[in-house]
Write an enzyme that holds these catalytic residues in place. Structure first.
Site, PDB file in Angstrom:
ATOM      1  N   SER A  68       0.826  -1.210   0.000  1.00 24.11           N
ATOM      2  CA  SER A  68       0.000   0.000   0.000  1.00 24.11           C
ATOM      3  C   SER A  68       0.866   1.268   0.000  1.00 24.11           C
ATOM      4  O   SER A  68       2.028   1.250   0.412  1.00 24.11           O
ATOM      5  CB  SER A  68      -0.902   0.005   1.237  1.00 24.11           C
ATOM      6  OG  SER A  68      -1.586  -1.229   1.322  1.00 24.11           O
TER       7      SER A  68
HETATM    8  N1  SAM Z   1       0.160  -4.491   3.958  1.00 23.13           N
HETATM    9  C1  SAM Z   1       0.746  -5.255   2.879  1.00 23.13           C
HETATM   10  C2  SAM Z   1       2.174  -4.851   2.635  1.00 23.13           C
HETATM   11  O1  SAM Z   1       2.703  -4.025   3.394  1.00 23.13           O
HETATM   12  O2  SAM Z   1       2.782  -5.378   1.695  1.00 23.13           O
HETATM   13  C3  SAM Z   1      -0.058  -5.093   1.612  1.00 23.13           C
HETATM   14  C4  SAM Z   1      -1.263  -5.910   1.603  1.00 23.13           C
HETATM   15  S1  SAM Z   1      -2.052  -6.058   0.051  1.00 23.13           S
HETATM   16  C5  SAM Z   1      -2.715  -4.465  -0.196  1.00 23.13           C
HETATM   17  C6  SAM Z   1      -3.452  -7.023   0.592  1.00 23.13           C
HETATM   18  C7  SAM Z   1      -3.107  -8.449   0.908  1.00 23.13           C
HETATM   19  O3  SAM Z   1      -4.271  -9.053   1.468  1.00 23.13           O
HETATM   20  C8  SAM Z   1      -2.741  -9.276  -0.307  1.00 23.13           C
HETATM   21  O4  SAM Z   1      -1.473  -9.850  -0.143  1.00 23.13           O
HETATM   22  C9  SAM Z   1      -3.834 -10.348  -0.364  1.00 23.13           C
HETATM   23  O5  SAM Z   1      -3.383 -11.597  -0.838  1.00 23.13           O
HETATM   24  C10 SAM Z   1      -4.266 -10.403   1.088  1.00 23.13           C
HETATM   25  N2  SAM Z   1      -5.594 -10.976   1.316  1.00 23.13           N
HETATM   26  C11 SAM Z   1      -6.747 -10.808   0.613  1.00 23.13           C
HETATM   27  N3  SAM Z   1      -7.751 -11.523   1.171  1.00 23.13           N
HETATM   28  C12 SAM Z   1      -7.226 -12.155   2.252  1.00 23.13           C
HETATM   29  C13 SAM Z   1      -7.753 -13.026   3.233  1.00 23.13           C
HETATM   30  N4  SAM Z   1      -9.038 -13.434   3.237  1.00 23.13           N
HETATM   31  N5  SAM Z   1      -6.931 -13.485   4.206  1.00 23.13           N
HETATM   32  C14 SAM Z   1      -5.621 -13.125   4.244  1.00 23.13           C
HETATM   33  N6  SAM Z   1      -5.062 -12.295   3.328  1.00 23.13           N
HETATM   34  C15 SAM Z   1      -5.845 -11.809   2.355  1.00 23.13           C
END
Ligand code: SAM
Length: 220
Positions: A68
């Protein structure tokens, strides 16, 4: 001769990020600002985009996901008003960048990521950086992680269609949850605070996150 990972070069870029993207836009929590100055965001970015690691936008990572934008990360961390003794659940580990920031701010972080490959690489990177207070779990975090609840704070980095009640239930008294809620083109951060056992919701900034994807097999 400077190496591409020369810490002085990247420290300068990080300082600029903190001053011009965060402090100048109103982020004032000194612990959050110090953590964002310390954590080397470029090490969480794919090699091809390391030179953009301190720019004012999200970065693509593997599995079609993103790290993000620094400003939205700072908004979310500041809203949680984290204390050093807090236990935090993070949903959506992604690259592990936000996980590292959390580890700079609190005692214990449990982080869940649905893509096993992302969970593995974040786990390895964070361990190599010495963040021993972090546990990265591969799995579906859309209903939180009741096994180690309650939490002082929960932070969700993917957008849910509505506020997930399971997450609210896993908060301790005084606990805080920050989560983007909405569909692709219309999302807003919601901050939930538990006061006398009841959730109080504050609507915060508009935002744009990848979707929180729940595993349908859990409903069967
Ligand atoms: N905060 C992270 C970083 O610093 O890199 C970025 C996160 S990215 C915007 C969102 C993440 O949420 C993705 O890696 C995605 O695979 C994960 N995600 C989506 N649905 C999910 C779920 N039900 N459980 C766990 N992770 C999930």
């Amino acid at each position: 001769m400077s190496s591409p990972l020369n810490s002085d070069v990247y420290l300068g870029l990080r300082q600029q990020m903190v001053d011009s993207q965060l402090r100048a836009r109103g982020i004032s929590d000194e612990r959050v600002l110090a953590a964002m100055l310390r954590v080397p965001r470029h090490l969480f970015a794919p090699e091809r985009s390391r030179d953009q690691a301190y720019e004012d936008h999200p970065l693509p990572i593997a599995e079609g996901q993103t790290i993000s934008q620094p400003y939205i990360v700072a908004i979310m961390l500041e809203a949680l008003a984290l204390l050093p003794a807090d236990r935090v659940l993070e949903i959506g580990t992604g690259s592990g960048y936000l996980t590292a920031l959390l580890a700079e701010l609190v005692t214990q972080v449990i982080s869940i990521e649905r893509h096993p490959s992302l969970a593995d690489s974040a786990r390895r990177l964070l361990a190599g950086m010495g963040y021993d207070q972090v546990t990265v779990i591969a799995g579906d975090g859309s209903r939180g992680f009741p096994e180690t609840a309650p939490y002082d704070a929960i932070i969700v980095s993917a957008a849910a269609p509505g506020l997930p009640p399971d997450l609210v239930e896993q908060l301790a008294e005084g606990g805080r949850l920050i989560i983007p809620v909405g569909r692709d083109d219309s999302q807003q951060l919601q901050l939930i605070y538990i006061e006398n056992g009841k959730p109080r919701t504050t609507l915060r900034e508009l935002c744009r996150f990848v979707p929180l994807i729940s595993d349908p097999s859990r409903d069967q």
